[in-house]
Design an enzyme around this catalytic site. Structure first.
Site, PDB file in Angstrom:
ATOM      1  N   THR A  38      -3.730   3.044   6.521  1.00 58.73           N
ATOM      2  CA  THR A  38      -2.455   3.270   5.844  1.00 58.73           C
ATOM      3  C   THR A  38      -2.194   4.769   5.644  1.00 58.73           C
ATOM      4  O   THR A  38      -1.070   5.224   5.915  1.00 58.73           O
ATOM      5  CB  THR A  38      -2.403   2.500   4.511  1.00 58.73           C
ATOM      6  OG1 THR A  38      -2.591   1.106   4.782  1.00 58.73           O
ATOM      7  CG2 THR A  38      -1.077   2.711   3.798  1.00 58.73           C
ATOM      8  N   GLU A  46       5.472  10.953   7.436  1.00 57.16           N
ATOM      9  CA  GLU A  46       5.806  12.252   6.839  1.00 57.16           C
ATOM     10  C   GLU A  46       6.056  13.294   7.917  1.00 57.16           C
ATOM     11  O   GLU A  46       6.974  14.105   7.814  1.00 57.16           O
ATOM     12  CB  GLU A  46       4.676  12.741   5.925  1.00 57.16           C
ATOM     13  CG  GLU A  46       4.633  12.059   4.597  1.00 57.16           C
ATOM     14  CD  GLU A  46       3.940  12.901   3.537  1.00 57.16           C
ATOM     15  OE1 GLU A  46       4.442  13.988   3.188  1.00 57.16           O
ATOM     16  OE2 GLU A  46       2.883  12.461   3.058  1.00 57.16           O
ATOM     17  N   HIS A  72       2.804  -1.235   4.260  1.00 60.81           N
ATOM     18  CA  HIS A  72       2.077  -1.348   5.522  1.00 60.81           C
ATOM     19  C   HIS A  72       2.042  -2.835   5.839  1.00 60.81           C
ATOM     20  O   HIS A  72       1.381  -3.602   5.142  1.00 60.81           O
ATOM     21  CB  HIS A  72       0.676  -0.760   5.383  1.00 60.81           C
ATOM     22  CG  HIS A  72       0.000  -0.513   6.694  1.00 60.81           C
ATOM     23  ND1 HIS A  72      -1.142   0.241   6.787  1.00 60.81           N
ATOM     24  CD2 HIS A  72       0.297  -0.908   7.954  1.00 60.81           C
ATOM     25  CE1 HIS A  72      -1.525   0.291   8.063  1.00 60.81           C
ATOM     26  NE2 HIS A  72      -0.668  -0.407   8.785  1.00 60.81           N
TER      27      HIS A  72
END
Length: 134
Positions: A38, A46, A72
């Site tokens: 994750t 990002e 996730h």
């Protein structure tokens, strides 16, 4: 003084990787399984957001991530490609909000929102380094 950062709603970018052992939950210490971690999925999300806007900012400015709200959804094995897309959906002064989605070769694996702030790099680093002297 409001500065024009040359950004617009809809700016987007995509970042991809091929999942390796170093990208797995076992390597990150975030789980006991050799699948895409994750934290790594979040990292490519990002990075996609950063790439969507940072090259348009004036010299001496960048963005920093401040908030994530991400699910996730499913696991991705070693050897499979994974990628993330980020789209700028809201601009509030220096606060930028992105829609982020991650996929592997078969399906959507993650989704959510990500907030970044525009910073003046030099003064940001200066303020951060002041922590050392406190």
């Amino acid at each position: 003084m409001e500065m024009d950062f040359n950004l617009s709603i809809g700016m987007s970018a995509e970042v991809g990787i091929t999942v390796e052992l170093k990208d797995t939950a076992v390597s990150f210490g975030s789980g006991g399984v050799k699948v895409l971690a994750t934290p790594m999925m979040i990292g490519i999300m990002e990075n996609a957001a950063l790439k969507a806007v940072d090259t348009n900012l004036p010299e001496g400015y960048a963005t920093v991530g401040t908030h994530l709200d991400v699910k996730h959804l499913t696991a991705t094995p070693i050897g499979m490609k994974a990628y993330a897309e980020a789209e700028l959906i809201k601009i509030e002064g220096k606060k930028l909000t992105f829609n982020v989605i991650a996929y592997d070769e078969k399906e959507k694996i993650g989704e959510g929102t990500h907030t970044r702030y525009i910073i003046a790099v030099d003064s940001f680093i200066e303020r951060t380094n002041e922590k050392l002297n406190r």
